[in-house]
Design a protein around this motif. Structure first.
Motif, short mmCIF file in Angstrom:
data_model
loop_
_atom_site.label_atom_id
_atom_site.label_comp_id
_atom_site.label_asym_id
_atom_site.label_seq_id
_atom_site.Cartn_x
_atom_site.Cartn_y
_atom_site.Cartn_z
N GLU A 88 0.83 -1.20 0.00
CA GLU A 88 0.00 0.00 0.00
C GLU A 88 0.87 1.26 0.00
OE1 GLU A 88 -3.69 1.60 -0.49
OE2 GLU A 88 -3.14 -0.53 -0.42
N VAL A 89 2.03 1.19 0.67
CA VAL A 89 2.99 2.30 0.60
C VAL A 89 3.43 2.52 -0.85
CG1 VAL A 89 5.33 3.01 1.24
CG2 VAL A 89 3.83 2.00 2.97
N ALA A 90 3.73 1.42 -1.54
CA ALA A 90 4.17 1.52 -2.93
C ALA A 90 3.06 2.10 -3.82
CB ALA A 90 4.60 0.15 -3.44
N VAL A 91 1.82 1.68 -3.59
CA VAL A 91 0.70 2.21 -4.37
C VAL A 91 0.63 3.73 -4.22
CG1 VAL A 91 -1.81 2.30 -4.55
CG2 VAL A 91 -0.66 0.09 -4.33
N TRP A 119 1.10 6.80 -7.06
CA TRP A 119 0.12 7.85 -7.35
C TRP A 119 0.72 9.24 -7.15
CZ3 TRP A 119 -4.43 7.89 -9.70
CH2 TRP A 119 -5.10 6.66 -9.90
N LEU A 120 1.74 9.33 -6.33
CA LEU A 120 2.42 10.61 -6.13
C LEU A 120 3.57 10.79 -7.11
CD1 LEU A 120 2.43 10.62 -2.22
CD2 LEU A 120 1.13 12.17 -3.70
N SER A 121 3.66 9.86 -8.10
CA SER A 121 4.70 9.90 -9.14
C SER A 121 6.10 9.73 -8.59
CB SER A 121 4.60 11.22 -9.95
OG SER A 121 3.34 11.31 -10.60
N ARG A 122 6.23 9.09 -7.46
CA ARG A 122 7.55 8.80 -6.88
C ARG A 122 7.90 7.36 -7.27
NH1 ARG A 122 6.62 11.06 -0.81
NH2 ARG A 122 8.58 9.90 -0.45
N TRP A 123 8.10 7.16 -8.59
CA TRP A 123 8.18 5.82 -9.14
C TRP A 123 9.44 5.06 -8.74
CZ3 TRP A 123 3.93 3.73 -10.60
CH2 TRP A 123 2.89 4.52 -11.10
N GLU A 141 11.02 5.21 -5.87
CA GLU A 141 10.77 4.66 -4.53
C GLU A 141 9.71 3.55 -4.58
OE1 GLU A 141 10.50 8.07 -1.45
OE2 GLU A 141 10.28 9.03 -3.41
N ALA A 142 8.70 3.75 -5.43
CA ALA A 142 7.67 2.72 -5.56
C ALA A 142 8.26 1.42 -6.06
CB ALA A 142 6.56 3.20 -6.49
N LEU A 143 9.17 1.52 -7.07
CA LEU A 143 9.80 0.31 -7.61
C LEU A 143 10.58 -0.43 -6.53
CD1 LEU A 143 10.66 -1.52 -9.97
CD2 LEU A 143 12.55 0.09 -10.41
N ASP A 169 3.32 -5.62 -10.55
CA ASP A 169 3.46 -4.26 -10.02
C ASP A 169 4.85 -3.70 -10.35
OD1 ASP A 169 0.91 -4.23 -8.87
OD2 ASP A 169 1.63 -5.07 -6.97
N GLU A 170 5.85 -4.54 -10.15
CA GLU A 170 7.23 -4.13 -10.42
C GLU A 170 7.40 -3.75 -11.90
OE1 GLU A 170 11.63 -6.24 -10.10
OE2 GLU A 170 9.91 -7.15 -9.09
N ALA A 171 6.83 -4.56 -12.80
CA ALA A 171 6.94 -4.28 -14.23
C ALA A 171 6.24 -2.96 -14.58
CB ALA A 171 6.34 -5.44 -15.03
N HIS A 172 5.09 -2.71 -13.95
CA HIS A 172 4.38 -1.46 -14.21
C HIS A 172 5.24 -0.25 -13.83
CE1 HIS A 172 1.10 1.39 -14.50
NE2 HIS A 172 1.29 1.76 -13.24
N CYS A 173 5.96 -0.36 -12.71
CA CYS A 173 6.84 0.73 -12.29
C CYS A 173 7.94 0.95 -13.32
CB CYS A 173 7.48 0.41 -10.95
SG CYS A 173 6.42 0.76 -9.55
#
Length: 700
Positions: free
Chosen positions: A625-628, A632-636, A638-640, A667-671
């Protein structure tokens, strides 16, 4: 009993101070002597219980009266009288002004008791046990709810309902039969668990568990199910109490660990030896105690299975006679407040629904720990396999001796079906549930409560097989039948109605699911109270339904209130409090409030890691959920990094081809795509698709 108000023209019932499935405790006045007393009344058994069960419960009640009446010590509850009036057994006891240790822990918000109080309690209980053991009595169910601390500081042992006399009071081994629990899992000695010889040293082990809990806030083996608890007692060395609470004195740490030795010979010789150790540790002086001499041993308690040769080793106790039990800090349905509300063990029954899944995990949304009734709930496949084998042997022996449709045979086969479900063998579980239902209908009729229980569990197995329409129709019919037979507000009716809500949600009929969950929540609020765990769990499901219907503002308001209620009931770090906070964060995100959603997800993730561990499924859900939120905040970037942490953990724990692992890789691939690394993303998508194809999984 309440209607007459007067028993044997002597005991006038004044206030009900405790009630449960088996009986009631009243504050009463002894008209002959002009004193107040406590009267414990055994309610007549329901017709649904068989004759053996009724006989055993009544005999246990009589045994408690005989045993307790024979004991005269300041550390044992005094029994004044015993008798039967208009078919109801009653026991007259001294009225105690105090709280049991379970309640003291609850009063202290589940924090351990002060060190001086713990040592004083240990010394007083050791003195009382020394006396009872000298009389040849082994309690066999020592736990916090059975130890009272009075307002003047006196400590008393209560409830000798399953005490075992060494001599003088005849009992039969049949008193351990018919599925009636003998002990409470959090406090049972290893020898009780394996059905071996039980003597006074078993009580010392149970006392060690009690002291461990009041000193640290949790029993030594505080696991998620009865099976795991019992295996812990049998096979696992406890952590020293001081590792949880450094201010505990060293002598106390040693005493408790000695009490928790796996074999009786390694424990203190007797309770007086224990009291000496405590007194020496506390003051440095040896107390003046009368010699005890040889402590009489209670005879072993055999529990033979029908048809099994006597020479065969006894099967594990959890597979035959453990019906569950609650640790001191988890008692459900507390008795009404009163001066002697803890005179005896809690006479309460629960219909707990267990921990609820996170709203971000729709695939796991239905893995409800309480949806199987009478479930053994083994937490690992190895345990489920052991349970399947053991119950298979029990069912075979009972079928050979009692017949295929006997209630005990049906019960064993029901447990086999539970174990099959835990092993993921849902086709076999469904087939066995269906066969059990046929036997139950033939033996007891289509609307007997046990038959309805079978139908409830069949509805559950249908949902696990993806047959959601069939599951919904059966659950709906069972709920109607239970309402007709047991009443619309009966806990069993509400459990099945809850299952109806679950099936409706899986079918995408969220408006109906919301209506059903609200029905259950309102009924449980009236029946159990607003803060009961089952009520709070149902409110959680109402929140999920609101979110699924796009009513995130309503869901957010509900979860804020639920977080406050859960915090008050269990504390800020309770897993259920954190689950409610997770739902709050999810709905913040749905409302586009991503900065707040990220902060909430990070806080919940940190708390879950601290409380549950870094690799716990709930922790990983929060980390995702942190990654999601980061995405959404475009911090890709960190999300990856965060998505990779989740996917790597799931690969390690679940395997590379598990659906949750593969979802994490997606999810990883989407990032990677969002970061412009299309070549790497395409390669990862191909890898995931190949793994899904190998395992016959559909694409997401």
């Amino acid at each position: 009993m309440a209607e007459t108000r007067l028993i044997q023209s002597r005991y006038r019932l004044l206030d009900l101070i405790g009630r449960g499935g088996m009986g009631e405790v009243w504050r009463a006045r002894d008209e002959s002597l002009g004193r107040q007393v406590a009267v414990k009344c055994l309610k007549p058994m329901s017709p649904q219980h068989d004759e053996d069960f009724n006989r055993i419960v009544r005999e246990r009640f009589r045994r408690e009266a005989r045993v307790a009446a024979a004991l005269q010590h300041r550390g044992v509850t005094v029994v004044h009288d015993f008798g039967e009036y208009e078919g109801v057994l009653y026991l007259v006891m001294e009225l105690l002004d105090g709280r049991n240790l379970s309640q003291l822990l609850a009063d202290n918000e589940q924090h351990p008791l002060p060190v001086d109080d713990i040592v004083d309690i240990a010394e007083q209980v050791a003195d009382a046990l020394g006396y009872t053991h000298q009389q040849g009595i082994v309690h066999r169910d020592l736990k916090p709810a059975n130890i009272m601390r009075l307002s003047d500081g006196t400590v008393k042992i209560c409830d000798f309902g399953i005490a075992r006399p060494g001599h003088g009071i005849p009992v039969t081994s049949r008193l351990t039969g018919v599925g009636v629990a003998m002990g409470t899992p959090h406090y049972m000695s290893p020898e009780q668990i394996i059905g071996g010889q039980v003597d006074h040293r078993s009580d010392l082990y149970s006392l060690g568990c009690v002291l461990y809990e009041i000193a640290t806030g949790a029993p030594p083996f505080d696991l998620e199910d009865s099976w795991g608890i019992l295996v812990g007692h049998r096979d696992t060395q406890p952590e020293p109490p001081r590792s949880h609470r450094a201010e505990l004195p060293g002598f106390f740490d040693r005493v408790v660990l000695d009490l928790l030795a796996k074999t009786p010979d390694e424990r203190p010789a007797d309770a007086h030896d224990l009291r000496r150790r405590i007194a020496v540790g506390r003051t440095g002086e040896h107390p003046s105690l009368e010699p005890t001499g040889q402590v009489p041993l209670a005879p072993p308690v055999p529990v033979p299975l029908p048809g099994r040769p006597p020479a065969a080793p006894p099967p594990p106790a959890w597979a035959r006679r453990i019906t569950g039990g609650l640790k001191a800090t988890g008692t459900a349905n507390p008795a009404p407040a009163g001066p002697s509300e803890a005179l005896t063990r809690a006479w309460t029954t629960g219909s707990g629904t267990g921990p609820r899944p996170d709203p971000a995990q729709p695939a796991a949304h239905g893995t409800l720990a309480g949806r199987y009734e009478l479930e053994t709930k083994p937490s690992r496949k190895a345990r489920a396999q052991d349970a399947l084998s053991e119950f298979g042997r029990i069912a075979e022996a009972r079928e050979r001796t009692l017949g295929p449709d006997h209630t005990q045979t049906v019960a064993a086969r029901q447990q086999m079906a539970y174990a099959l479900g835990r092993l993921g063998r849902h086709d076999e579980a469904h087939e066995l549930h269906a066969a059990v239902l046929v036997s139950s209908e033939r033996a007891m009729g289509p609307e007997h409560p046990d038959t309805l229980r079978c139908r409830h569990n069949l509805a559950f197995s249908l949902s696990r097989l993806g047959r959601l329409e069939d599951s919904y129709r059966m659950a709906r019919d069972v709920a109607a039948a239970r309402a007709r037979v047991l009443g619309a507000g009966h806990p069993d009716t509400l459990v099945t109605l809850y299952e109806v809500g679950y099936a409706l949600g899986r079918l995408g009929r969220w408006t109906e699911a919301l209506h059903t969950y609200r029905q259950v929540a309102d009924a449980r609020t009236r029946l159990l109270g607003a803060d009961h765990p089952d009520t709070l769990a149902t409110r959680y499901e109402v929140g999920i339904s609101l979110g699924r219907l796009g009513r995130s503002a309503d869901a957010l308001e509900l979860y804020r209130a639920l977080v406050a209620d859960r915090t008050r009931a269990g504390g800020p770090d309770d897993p259920e409090t954190l689950r409610a906070r997770h739902g709050l964060g999810v709905n913040l995100g749905r409302l586009g409030r991503w900065d707040e959603a990220l902060a909430e997800a990070q806080a919940v993730c940190a708390a879950r890691e601290r409380v549950l561990g870094a690799d716990h499924p709930d922790t990983l859900v929060s980390r995702r959920e942190v990654a999601v939120a980061l995405g959404w905040l475009s911090r890709w970037t960190e999300a990856l990094h965060t998505y990779r942490q989740v996917a790597d953990a799931r690969t390690r724990l679940l395997g590379p081809g598990h659906p949750d692992t593969l979802a994490g890789r997606d999810d990883e691939a989407h990032c990677l795509e969002q970061l412009g690394r299309a070549h790497e993303a395409a390669g990862l998508y191909r890898e995931v698709a190949a793994l899904r194809q190998q395992r016959g999984q559909p694409p997401p």
